[in-house]
Design a protein around this motif. Structure first.
Motif, mmCIF file in Angstrom:
data_model
loop_
_atom_site.group_PDB
_atom_site.id
_atom_site.type_symbol
_atom_site.label_atom_id
_atom_site.label_comp_id
_atom_site.label_asym_id
_atom_site.label_seq_id
_atom_site.Cartn_x
_atom_site.Cartn_y
_atom_site.Cartn_z
ATOM 1 N N GLU A 123 16.027 -18.498 -25.450
ATOM 2 C CA GLU A 123 14.638 -18.322 -25.851
ATOM 3 C C GLU A 123 13.742 -19.352 -25.200
ATOM 4 O O GLU A 123 14.065 -20.518 -25.128
ATOM 5 N N PHE A 141 10.408 -19.765 -26.107
ATOM 6 C CA PHE A 141 9.627 -20.350 -27.182
ATOM 7 C C PHE A 141 10.262 -19.900 -28.473
ATOM 8 O O PHE A 141 10.124 -18.763 -28.876
ATOM 9 N N SER A 142 10.992 -20.800 -29.097
ATOM 10 C CA SER A 142 11.734 -20.362 -30.261
ATOM 11 C C SER A 142 10.833 -20.261 -31.487
ATOM 12 O O SER A 142 11.134 -19.547 -32.416
ATOM 13 N N SER A 143 9.729 -20.963 -31.468
ATOM 14 C CA SER A 143 8.873 -20.924 -32.642
ATOM 15 C C SER A 143 8.113 -19.610 -32.683
ATOM 16 O O SER A 143 7.882 -18.994 -31.667
ATOM 17 N N PHE A 179 18.111 -8.114 -22.230
ATOM 18 C CA PHE A 179 17.772 -9.534 -22.349
ATOM 19 C C PHE A 179 18.776 -10.277 -23.207
ATOM 20 O O PHE A 179 18.625 -11.459 -23.452
ATOM 21 N N GLN A 226 11.098 -13.762 -18.513
ATOM 22 C CA GLN A 226 11.914 -12.917 -19.383
ATOM 23 C C GLN A 226 12.543 -11.755 -18.642
ATOM 24 O O GLN A 226 13.645 -11.321 -18.979
#
Lengths: 238, 394
Positions: free
Chosen positions: B16, B18-20, B11, B269
Motif C-alpha cells: 500500500e 498510503f495505508s491511512s 493488484f 498502482q
C-alpha cells in the motif's frame, strides 16, 4: 468512407506464441460489434492490440483511416479510444472519485469533469454512494461499473469492453448490458468482447467469431445467433 | 462468483502506498494541520518510547561503569538527544522518500540515491563556496542564502535523478528485476568517482569544507533551557528541521492535492492502465525521479551545512540508513518514510548519547543497532511498520 476502426491482417505475438494470426475486423461509427470466442481465442489480445498495450508484429490498425499501429497507449487513447481492460483494473488505492478524475485526465475544464461525473452517477447510482471509498474496497460489480464509467470520463468515440459480465451475478449482468445499449444510444461506438455470447449477440448489430487467433465467422448478430456452429459451440446448445 | 473475480485482482500483493484512509476536510486541515499533527505524533511517540526504553535499561543496569549512574546521565542528555534525533531523523526521512517514491512507481530500489544525496551536498558546497569567494557571504540575508543553497541542490539532484533514470534504468525496464539494481550500483560508483575527479581537478582536494566559519548565525549555538538543563542547539539543526518540514508539507500537497500527484499515484498502482487513461507514464516516472532526487539534494545540502566537511563518499552511510528507514516504515509508503526516518534518527541520537557510558562500547557502534533493525525488519516484517501487505490471492 473509412470505418471508424479497422484491423488489417493483424499478427500479434506473446514471446513465441502466435496469438493473433491475421485478424481483419471493422467497426463502423455508431455500431455495437461483438467479438466472441472461447478462452485463448485472442479476444483480449485483439483489444490490447488496438489500444497499443501490445504491438502487432505485422498488419495495421486504423482509426478513421489513420494508421495508429505502434503508437503508445496514451497517444492512442487520446485519439478517442476508451478501453475497459480485462479484470477491470481499478486503481485500488484511489477513491472512486479519484478513479473517475484519472479517467478525465485530458479534460482541463472542472465544470466539464463534474458534468461527466454526474452522468456516470446517473448511469450507476451506486457509485455516488461510494464516491469517497477506495476502489479496491468495491465489490466486483461496483468495480465493473467504475471501470466503465472511468473509460467514459474521457468521452471516447469508441469504447472497447473486455468481458464486462465476467464474474458478475446474473442480475447485474442484465444491468450492465442495458447500460452498454444506453452508452451506444448516446453515440459511443462499442466493441464488445464477451464469453456470454448470447447476451452479446442480442445487443450487437454485428459479430465476429474468433478461434485460435483467426476470425472464422463474421456476420450480422441476428444471423450468428441462429448459426448452427455458433449455437453448438458458444451458446451451449446441442 | 463475486469472490473469484476479487481474487483475480491484479493488484494483489502490492504494498500500500498510503495505508491511512483518505483525509477529508478543508484545505488547511488536509495539507497543513493534519500532516503537522502526524509529525508531532510520530516525534512524541518515538521519543516517549525510546525514553522509556532508556530508563528501563538504566533500571536493569544502573551502573554500567564505576562512578557512572546511567539514569543521571540520561536525565542530563535527554533534551539534547531528542532535539538531535528530530533533526537527524528529518534528514533521514527526506532521503528515505527518494527510495520510497521510486519504489512506488517502479518497484525497484534506486541504490544510486545515496550518490544523488551526495551530489546535492557537493552542489550546496559549491554554491556556498562561490558566494564566499565573491566575498558576499556576510552581505547575504541568512534565509535567502540557505534557501538559495537548498534550492540549487534540489534542482541539481532532481535533474541528475531524471538523467540517471533515462540513461541507466529506462532501457532496462523490461529486464529481470536484478538487472536495474546492478545498474544502480554501477551508477553509484560512477558518480562517486566522477565527483571526486571533478573536485580534485577543480579544487585540488575532494574534502570539501563548507565556508561557515565567519557566519555567526550558522555557527553559534543557541542555548535553550529545558527543565533546568541548558541545551545548546546548533542553528543548522533548526534549519534542517524547518527545511524538512516545509518540503514534506509540499510533497504531501503534491501527492494528495494535485492532479499530477494523482497521476503519479495511478502510475504507481497500475502502469499499463494508467497509460490507457492517457497518462504519459514515462513522464510521470521522470517526475517521480525528479521529486525523489530533489528531496535527496535538499537533504544533502542541509546535511553538508550541518556536518561542515563532506567528501564524495559521504552519501553511503546516510543512504543506507535512510534505506533502512524506508524499509522500517514500509517501502513504497510516504508516511512510512517519515515514521521510519524519525525512528532511525532518534534511535541513533539516543545511542550516540548513551553508548559511551558502557564499557567497550561507544558512539562508533551505533550503526550495529541501526543495521540490526534492517535485518530484523526484513526477516519478520518485510512490509514495514505501515506497509500493509494486501494478501496475495491467486
Amino acid at each position: 468512407m473509412a470505418a471508424l476502426l479497422e484491423l488489417k491482417n493483424v499478427h500479434t505475438y506473446y514471446g513465441h506464441i502466435h496469438a493473433l494470426k491475421g485478424v481483419d475486423l471493422e467497426v463502423n461509427q455508431g455500431e455495437i460489434v461483438t467479438l466472441i470466442g472461447s478462452n485463448g481465442a485472442g479476444k483480449s489480445t485483439t483489444l490490447r492490440t488496438i489500444s497499443g498495450m501490445t504491438r502487432p508484429k505485422q498488419g495495421s490498425v486504423y482509426l478513421e483511416g489513420r494508421d495508429i499501429t505502434g503508437m503508445k497507449p496514451n497517444h492512442i487513447a487520446a485519439l478517442g479510444i476508451g478501453h475497459v481492460p480485462e479484470g477491470r483494473r481499478i486503481f485500488p488505492l484511489l477513491t472512486v472519485k479519484e478513479n473517475l478524475e484519472i479517467g478525465a485526465w485530458n479534460v482541463q475544464d472542472r465544470v466539464e469533469i463534474n458534468r461527466r461525473m454526474e452522468r456516470a452517477f446517473e448511469l450507476f447510482p451506486r457509485l455516488r454512494e461510494r464516491v469517497e471509498q477506495k476502489g479496491g474496497t468495491l465489490s466486483g460489480g461496483e468495480q465493473q461499473m467504475l471501470a466503465i464509467s472511468r473509460a467514459l470520463m474521457s468521452a471516447p468515440r469508441v469504447i472497447l469492453l473486455d468481458e464486462p459480465s465476467m464474474g458478475l451475478a446474473p442480475v447485474l449482468v442484465e444491468g450492465i448490458f442495458e447500460i452498454i445499449k444506453r452508452i451506444n444510444a448516446d453515440g459511443t461506438t462499442v466493441l464488445l468482447v464477451e464469453q456470454n455470447a448470447h447476451m452479446a449477440l442480442e445487443i450487437a448489430q454485428r459479430g465476429y467469431v474468433l478461434q485460435t487467433g483467426t476470425v472464422v465467422l463474421q456476420d450480422m448478430a441476428d444471423i450468428l445467433i441462429n448459426d448452427q456452429m455458433v449455437r453448438k459451440v458458444y451458446l451451449g446448445e446441442n | 462468483m463475486e469472490r473469484t473475480t476479487q481474487a483475480a485482482n491484479p493488484f494483489a500483493g502490492m504494498v500500500e502506498w498510503f495505508s491511512s484512509p483518505p483525509v477529508t476536510g478543508g484545505w488547511l486541515y488536509r495539507f497543513i494541520i493534519y500532516p503537522l499533527l502526524q509529525m508531532a505524533v510520530f516525534i512524541i511517540g518515538i521519543a516517549a518510547f525510546l525514553t522509556a526504553a532508556a530508563y528501563l535499561i538504566a533500571f536493569i543496569i544502573p551502573n554500567p561503569r564505576e562512578n557512572i549512574v546511567l539514569a543521571e546521565q540520561i536525565n542530563r542528555q535527554l533534551p539534547g538527544m531528542i532535539i538531535s534525533g528530530i533533526s537527524v531523523g528529518f534528514v533521514y526521512s527526506m532521503i528515505a522518500l527518494g527510495y520510497t517514491l521510486v519504489y512506488g512507481v517502479l518497484k525497484f530500489i534506486n541504490f544510486a540515491h545515496s550518490e544523488i544525496f551526495m551530489v546535492g551536498s557537493v552542489v550546496g558546497f559549491e554554491i556556498m563556496q562561490r558566494i564566499d569567494e565573491a566575498g558576499a557571504s556576510q552581505q547575504w540575508n541568512p534565509v535567502v542564502m540557505v534557501v538559495t543553497i537548498v534550492l540549487s541542490s534540489m534542482l541539481a539532484s532532481g535533474l541528475l535523478a531524471v538523467l540517471i533514470e533515462r540513461v541507466a534504468y529506462r532501457p532496462l525496464r523490461n529486464a529481470p528485476r536484478l538487472v536495474p539494481l546492478i545498474s544502480a550500483i554501477g551508477v553509484s560508483f560512477f558518480l562517486t568517482d566522477v565527483v571526486r575527479a571533478t573536485e580534485a581537478m577543480l579544487r585540488n582536494d575532494f574534502n570539501l569544507r563548507y565556508p561557515t566559519n565567519d557566519l555567526n548565525w550558522l555557527t553559534d549555538a543557541i542555548p535553550l533551557v529545558i527543565g533546568g538543563i541548558t541545551v545548546n542547539i546548533k542553528p543548522t539543526s533548526i534549519i534542517m528541521v524547518i527545511g524538512a518540514v516545509l518540503t514534506l508539507l509540499a510533497l504531501n500537497y503534491f501527492v494528495n492535492g494535485t492532479k499530477l500527484g494523482r497521476g503519479v499515484r495511478a502510475v504507481s498502482q497500475d502502469q499499463s492502465t494508467a497509460g490507457l487513461m492517457r497518462i504519459d507514464v514515462n513522464f510521470m516516472i521522470s517526475l517521480t525521479f525528479f521529486i525523489g532526487g530533489a528531496f535527496g539534494g535538499a537533504a544533502g545540502a542541509l546535511f553538508g551545512m550541518n556536518a561542515g566537511t563532506i567528501t564524495p563518499y559521504v552519501g553511503f552511510i546516510p543512504g543506507v540508513k535512510a534505506f533502512t528507514a524506508a524499509v522500517l516504515g514500509g517501502i513504497g509508503n510516504v508516511t512510512g518514510s517519515l515514521l521510519g526516518g524519525l525512528t532511525i534518527g532518534m534511535l541513533e541520537a539516543f545511542l550516540n548519547g548513551t553508548l559511551a557510558y558502557f564499557p567497550a562500547l561507544g558512539q562508533r557502534y551505533t550503526d550495529i543497532f541501526v543495521f540490526a533493525i534492517l535485518i530484523i525488519v526484513l526477516i519478520f516484517r518485510p512490509g514495514g511498520l505501515l506497509g500493509e501487505r494486501v494478501d496475495e490471492k491467486v
